[in-house]
Design a protein around this motif. Sequence first.
Motif, PDB file in Angstrom:
ATOM      1  N   ARG A 759      -7.100  33.012 -36.858  1.00 41.09           N
ATOM      2  CA  ARG A 759      -7.209  31.901 -35.963  1.00 41.09           C
ATOM      3  C   ARG A 759      -8.455  31.088 -36.085  1.00 41.09           C
ATOM      4  NH1 ARG A 759      -7.572  37.247 -33.892  1.00 41.09           N
ATOM      5  NH2 ARG A 759     -10.214  38.274 -35.047  1.00 41.09           N
ATOM      6  N   ALA A 760      -9.469  31.193 -36.742  1.00 39.14           N
ATOM      7  CA  ALA A 760     -10.477  29.816 -37.159  1.00 39.14           C
ATOM      8  C   ALA A 760      -9.588  29.104 -37.848  1.00 39.14           C
ATOM      9  CB  ALA A 760     -11.126  30.841 -38.536  1.00 39.14           C
ATOM     10  N   ALA A 761      -8.522  28.990 -38.322  1.00 37.87           N
ATOM     11  CA  ALA A 761      -8.300  27.963 -38.671  1.00 37.87           C
ATOM     12  C   ALA A 761      -7.040  26.047 -37.761  1.00 37.87           C
ATOM     13  CB  ALA A 761      -6.936  27.790 -39.911  1.00 37.87           C
ATOM     14  N   GLY A 762      -6.535  27.802 -36.897  1.00 37.04           N
ATOM     15  CA  GLY A 762      -6.456  26.613 -35.529  1.00 37.04           C
ATOM     16  C   GLY A 762      -7.172  26.090 -34.625  1.00 37.04           C
ATOM     17  N   VAL A 763      -8.468  26.650 -34.386  1.00 37.06           N
ATOM     18  CA  VAL A 763      -9.674  26.353 -34.080  1.00 37.06           C
ATOM     19  C   VAL A 763     -10.192  24.720 -34.577  1.00 37.06           C
ATOM     20  CG1 VAL A 763     -12.607  26.223 -33.643  1.00 37.06           C
ATOM     21  CG2 VAL A 763     -10.751  28.932 -33.171  1.00 37.06           C
ATOM     22  N   ILE A 764     -10.551  24.864 -36.272  1.00 39.78           N
ATOM     23  CA  ILE A 764     -10.563  23.786 -36.647  1.00 39.78           C
ATOM     24  C   ILE A 764      -9.176  23.036 -36.447  1.00 39.78           C
ATOM     25  CG2 ILE A 764     -10.722  23.124 -38.711  1.00 39.78           C
ATOM     26  CD1 ILE A 764     -11.746  25.359 -40.099  1.00 39.78           C
ATOM     27  N   GLN A 765      -8.081  22.419 -36.551  1.00 42.10           N
ATOM     28  CA  GLN A 765      -7.451  21.997 -36.118  1.00 42.10           C
ATOM     29  C   GLN A 765      -7.414  21.817 -35.060  1.00 42.10           C
ATOM     30  OE1 GLN A 765      -3.336  24.409 -37.239  1.00 42.10           O
ATOM     31  NE2 GLN A 765      -3.801  23.802 -39.130  1.00 42.10           N
ATOM     32  N   ASN A 766      -7.628  22.197 -34.004  1.00 45.17           N
ATOM     33  CA  ASN A 766      -7.630  22.209 -32.265  1.00 45.17           C
ATOM     34  C   ASN A 766      -9.094  20.497 -32.320  1.00 45.17           C
ATOM     35  OD1 ASN A 766      -5.277  23.543 -31.858  1.00 45.17           O
ATOM     36  ND2 ASN A 766      -7.004  24.941 -31.072  1.00 45.17           N
ATOM     37  N   LYS A 767      -9.996  21.009 -33.404  1.00 48.27           N
ATOM     38  CA  LYS A 767     -11.084  20.984 -33.161  1.00 48.27           C
ATOM     39  C   LYS A 767     -10.598  19.131 -33.708  1.00 48.27           C
ATOM     40  CE  LYS A 767     -14.016  23.425 -31.335  1.00 48.27           C
ATOM     41  NZ  LYS A 767     -14.512  23.159 -29.510  1.00 48.27           N
ATOM     42  N   TRP A 768     -10.646  18.980 -34.662  1.00 51.00           N
ATOM     43  CA  TRP A 768      -9.690  18.088 -35.325  1.00 51.00           C
ATOM     44  C   TRP A 768      -8.642  17.145 -34.433  1.00 51.00           C
ATOM     45  CZ3 TRP A 768     -11.397  15.354 -39.434  1.00 51.00           C
ATOM     46  CH2 TRP A 768      -9.770  14.030 -39.785  1.00 51.00           C
ATOM     47  N   LYS A 769      -8.055  17.468 -33.684  1.00 49.59           N
ATOM     48  CA  LYS A 769      -7.498  16.631 -33.051  1.00 49.59           C
ATOM     49  C   LYS A 769      -7.784  16.649 -31.863  1.00 49.59           C
ATOM     50  CE  LYS A 769      -3.012  19.629 -34.642  1.00 49.59           C
ATOM     51  NZ  LYS A 769      -2.225  20.410 -34.381  1.00 49.59           N
ATOM     52  N   LYS A 770      -8.491  17.190 -31.548  1.00 52.66           N
ATOM     53  CA  LYS A 770      -9.559  16.914 -30.542  1.00 52.66           C
ATOM     54  C   LYS A 770     -10.655  14.933 -30.331  1.00 52.66           C
ATOM     55  CE  LYS A 770      -9.780  20.823 -27.309  1.00 52.66           C
ATOM     56  NZ  LYS A 770     -10.880  21.885 -27.098  1.00 52.66           N
ATOM     57  N   TRP A 771     -10.974  15.593 -32.036  1.00 48.86           N
ATOM     58  CA  TRP A 771     -12.269  14.471 -32.193  1.00 48.86           C
ATOM     59  C   TRP A 771     -10.903  13.056 -32.956  1.00 48.86           C
ATOM     60  CZ3 TRP A 771     -12.710  12.165 -37.150  1.00 48.86           C
ATOM     61  CH2 TRP A 771     -14.008  12.016 -37.999  1.00 48.86           C
ATOM     62  N   ARG A 772      -9.910  13.063 -33.585  1.00 45.44           N
ATOM     63  CA  ARG A 772      -8.935  12.307 -33.676  1.00 45.44           C
ATOM     64  C   ARG A 772      -8.490  11.310 -32.197  1.00 45.44           C
ATOM     65  NH1 ARG A 772      -4.671  12.820 -38.664  1.00 45.44           N
ATOM     66  NH2 ARG A 772      -4.876  10.837 -37.199  1.00 45.44           N
ATOM     67  N   THR A 773      -8.197  12.117 -31.497  1.00 46.74           N
ATOM     68  CA  THR A 773      -7.910  11.851 -30.208  1.00 46.74           C
ATOM     69  C   THR A 773      -8.927  10.528 -28.879  1.00 46.74           C
ATOM     70  OG1 THR A 773      -6.231  13.938 -29.902  1.00 46.74           O
ATOM     71  CG2 THR A 773      -6.943  12.035 -28.418  1.00 46.74           C
ATOM     72  N   LEU A 774     -10.461  11.800 -29.265  1.00 45.96           N
ATOM     73  CA  LEU A 774     -11.597  10.818 -28.755  1.00 45.96           C
ATOM     74  C   LEU A 774     -11.678   9.436 -29.357  1.00 45.96           C
ATOM     75  CD1 LEU A 774     -13.934  10.795 -27.167  1.00 45.96           C
ATOM     76  CD2 LEU A 774     -14.750  12.201 -28.336  1.00 45.96           C
ATOM     77  N   LEU A 775     -11.997   9.590 -30.725  1.00 49.60           N
ATOM     78  CA  LEU A 775     -11.928   8.434 -31.271  1.00 49.60           C
ATOM     79  C   LEU A 775     -11.034   7.494 -31.193  1.00 49.60           C
ATOM     80  CD1 LEU A 775     -12.715   9.621 -34.853  1.00 49.60           C
ATOM     81  CD2 LEU A 775     -14.384   8.505 -33.704  1.00 49.60           C
ATOM     82  N   LYS A 776      -9.848   7.814 -31.123  1.00 50.02           N
ATOM     83  CA  LYS A 776      -8.873   6.473 -30.973  1.00 50.02           C
ATOM     84  C   LYS A 776      -8.832   6.002 -29.126  1.00 50.02           C
ATOM     85  CE  LYS A 776      -3.557   6.459 -30.608  1.00 50.02           C
ATOM     86  NZ  LYS A 776      -2.054   7.626 -30.602  1.00 50.02           N
ATOM     87  N   SER A 777      -9.208   6.807 -28.367  1.00 52.50           N
ATOM     88  CA  SER A 777      -8.563   6.476 -26.929  1.00 52.50           C
ATOM     89  C   SER A 777     -10.731   5.635 -26.738  1.00 52.50           C
ATOM     90  CB  SER A 777      -8.984   8.184 -25.942  1.00 52.50           C
ATOM     91  OG  SER A 777     -10.533   8.391 -26.726  1.00 52.50           O
ATOM     92  N   LEU A 778     -11.412   6.027 -27.118  1.00 57.30           N
ATOM     93  CA  LEU A 778     -12.733   4.914 -27.899  1.00 57.30           C
ATOM     94  C   LEU A 778     -12.136   3.630 -27.999  1.00 57.30           C
ATOM     95  CD1 LEU A 778     -15.378   6.684 -29.063  1.00 57.30           C
ATOM     96  CD2 LEU A 778     -14.829   6.084 -26.511  1.00 57.30           C
ATOM     97  N   ALA A 779     -11.424   4.167 -29.784  1.00 59.03           N
ATOM     98  CA  ALA A 779     -10.928   2.370 -29.836  1.00 59.03           C
ATOM     99  C   ALA A 779     -10.241   1.291 -29.208  1.00 59.03           C
ATOM    100  CB  ALA A 779     -10.318   2.723 -31.181  1.00 59.03           C
ATOM    101  N   GLU A 780      -9.139   2.277 -28.014  1.00 61.21           N
ATOM    102  CA  GLU A 780      -8.471   1.495 -27.230  1.00 61.21           C
ATOM    103  C   GLU A 780      -9.509   1.327 -25.844  1.00 61.21           C
ATOM    104  OE1 GLU A 780      -5.035   4.521 -26.562  1.00 61.21           O
ATOM    105  OE2 GLU A 780      -4.328   4.119 -28.181  1.00 61.21           O
ATOM    106  N   ALA A 781      -9.975   1.810 -25.793  1.00 64.08           N
ATOM    107  CA  ALA A 781     -11.283   1.311 -24.410  1.00 64.08           C
ATOM    108  C   ALA A 781     -11.811   0.063 -24.496  1.00 64.08           C
ATOM    109  CB  ALA A 781     -11.611   2.038 -24.159  1.00 64.08           C
ATOM    110  N   GLU A 782     -12.448   0.144 -25.774  1.00 67.23           N
ATOM    111  CA  GLU A 782     -13.041  -1.059 -26.024  1.00 67.23           C
ATOM    112  C   GLU A 782     -12.530  -2.119 -27.115  1.00 67.23           C
ATOM    113  OE1 GLU A 782     -15.181   1.139 -29.846  1.00 67.23           O
ATOM    114  OE2 GLU A 782     -16.343   2.062 -28.532  1.00 67.23           O
ATOM    115  N   LEU A 783     -11.051  -2.683 -27.091  1.00 59.89           N
ATOM    116  CA  LEU A 783     -10.871  -3.184 -27.681  1.00 59.89           C
ATOM    117  C   LEU A 783     -10.215  -4.563 -26.340  1.00 59.89           C
ATOM    118  CD1 LEU A 783      -7.976  -2.084 -29.498  1.00 59.89           C
ATOM    119  CD2 LEU A 783      -8.639  -3.408 -30.811  1.00 59.89           C
TER     120      LEU A 783
END
Length: 902
Positions: A759-783
């Motif tokens: 379960r802990a590994a799943g939470v870390i993976q989900n947080k990491w995926k969400k953070w990467r998705t957020l960064l990607k969305s911000l970068a695309e919005a700023e282009l």
Amino acid sequence: MSSADNRRNVRAGYRNGGATVEGLIQNVDFSHPSLNDSLEGEIQAFLINEDQLHTYDDLTKVNPVTPTTVLKCLQARYSVKVFYTHAGCTLVALNPFQPVPDLYSLDVMKEYHYASQPQEFKPHIFIVAEEAYRNVQGQLEPVNQSLVVSGESGAGKTWTSRCLMKYYATVAASSSVMKSQDTVERIERRVLDSNPIMEAFGNACTLRNNNSSRFGKYIQLQLDRCQLLVGASVQTYLLEKTRVTCQPANERNFHIFYQMMKGATDQQRKEWMMSQDQCFAWLPNSEKTVEEDCFDETVEAMVHLGIHAERQQQIFRILAGILQLGNVSFSSSTDESQTCHLNFLQRAAELLCVPAEELQTCLRVRTLKAGKQNVLKPCSQAECSVRRDCLAKLIYAQLFEWIVTFINNSICADKSTWCNFIGVLDVYGFECFQINNLEQLCINYANEKLQQHFVAHYLRAQQEEYVSEGLQWSFVKYQDNQSCLDLIEGSPISVFSLLNEESRLNRASDAKMFRVRLEKELSDNGNISWDKFSKVPHFTVAHYAGRVNYQIEGMVEKNKDPVPAELINLFEKSDNPLLQEIFADKKTENPTNRGLSKVTVVSKFKNSLENLMKILHTTTPHYTRCIKPNPDCKPLTFKKEEVIMQLEACGIVETIHISAAGFPIRLKFFSPRQWLELLFCHLILLSLLGSLLACLLVSQLDLLEDQRKKILSRCAFSIQCCWLRYQRRRRHTHRQSATLIQAAVRSWLVRKKVRRWNRAAGVIQNKWKKWRTLLKSLAEAELDDAKDVVEEDVPVLNPVVRERGSVQLSTIPEPVPVRGWPMGLALASAPSITVSLTATGFQKMMSAMASLNLPSRRGQYKVTTNQYTEELASIRAQPKVRAHPHAIKSLITFLSAGIFSI
């Protein structure tokens, strides 16, 4: 042509004189209704474990029941030298064609006889014999039993019948008869000794069997009230007497002639006028030696049956005279001195004890009646040969009948001494040769009757019994041969009726006219057909075992079986006492007798066969199907095509279907007589026990008390052992239970910890995926698009900002390369566009300047964008330090407003 017709043609090819017709086999489609594609999967699944097929001692255990699966089981058992297999109510016996040690020994007989449940033993012919014997002992209705041994020629019927007779002569022998010098007079020995004699005079070596029975026999073993063998009787059917004068190609005459030639002493040869190098026309293939060529065994059996030496000498002289008669030939010359070979004729007359001149006259001249006068008419060459053959066949047939009568008189018990019997039926098998005549028609007709008996008794009666018992039953289809029987023996019109009618006409028979009449009268029956393009008159009958072509030429004459009266009169006056005896009553059958002249061969045979069927219908039948594994009689050789045709012909697969679907395992109830015997035994035991207790003395009570103490001590010791064993087992069980609980708890804890980690590994993976998705969305919005940057008006800078943080790069002579860091830099610029970087505050300015890669040397500054050259709109790099969102946003805004000069 249907598949059934194809199978019949193949079967006929296999029996075509014993040769294998390969052309027919190649063109035949062995497709069976039960071998369709829908069962292919089940059959393959069944045949996966072929190593265990030989363990199926009853074919009702086969699933699914198809010709292929049944064939595979029989082949597997045959390969491991297991030759008997149950098939419901039938026993299937495969001929090994070689001696099998200890398979029929005395110990094996006793083992099956004294077994409480013989059915639990391996399948054997002795199980069938013992079951019939116990039925007689239990007086189960019908009490009389019949053992029907069927199969084609060479399948082992004669050997099986011999084993059955030996079994009953052993287990049903009277124990009161002491073994002494009078053992030869025992009825059991006489019953067994009848076999070698009847086989010597009635069996012959054919293409398909070295010991083929050329007659049918039904042996009744007579039992008294104690089920002891007290006598026997033999009934014979249709001896193939034509074999005496006409032997098919590569076949032999009856065994007895070859036994005389090979086993006689010099003195006997001299008495019989048979020199060592003499050849006989009626003794072909005399160089071939078979196991049955044992003259001493035949003579010994004659002695045991009571045929004394003088009578034996008379029998052998008659047989030698028949052989000499076969060498007599006739010519077409008108000179009477050259009409025949006088030397052989003289020998034949001397051996038969008749005048040679009278014998010659009887063979050459025919006596005709014209009113009250007798007219003598010389015979042609062909007629002389026919009369000679008729004489030889008549003498041999009468001699055979006398031997059978003598055997019956020797072994048959008085009617008052026996009450039940067990019958053993051994008949000739189904036959189809290149040329088939009246003999083959009668033989195959007998097989049709036996097959119909089996169909009526089991295939039909068993299914009707299941329905009457209330079972939900769908009838299993089987081949009913009643239509074929109607064709052969039916009333008012049939082959036999038309043949008898033609035989009773006082005219020469015409094969073509008889064929036309058959076609006219029997064309409505589908079991008969004709080949209109054949030059030889014949008709084809579709039997249950195959199609057989019967040649019409000579059939009517054989049915008449004429016996010239002058021949009977001649041998009535013979000096041989045996010939006088066997021809004493033959005169009453003279064809000149108007009343008896209508009795034909097929009429006699049909009547005797009907009497046999009446006996079978009043007994409990037991079926043994003998199978011939290969047509060449090779040891331990299994030919699938040969076996599967026999299985289909005799209805084995249908029998297995009915047995498996109904009651494959049956337990018999005690009869009232058995219950009374059991109760009587209990009463005797109780009375004996009471007498024993009453006779006990006081002195014996101490002994009984000591025995009682010992028994109690042993019982106490046994109880202690049981208690200690119980406690030890209980402790051991508790220890095992504790160990199991501990292991279960530890396993649960480990699984719980592993689940938390997952379960802990799943939470870390989900947080990491969400953070990467957020960064990607911000970068695309700023282009920003490059064209929008060019067209966008440069904002007016605050004067204070301009003074503190403005940097002008247009003074740099050369453009410099720029790379964006840390978030992503939208670099879009057309050539010759001046871009200025503006930042508020010293830190932001330094951050912007740090993103520029400025060489230290002066004059080498160049700023380029990668949108048009590298086809990239942005360059991203992850920050290595923590950046607040508002600082990132300010920096992006600052950089977006910058202008680079190119």
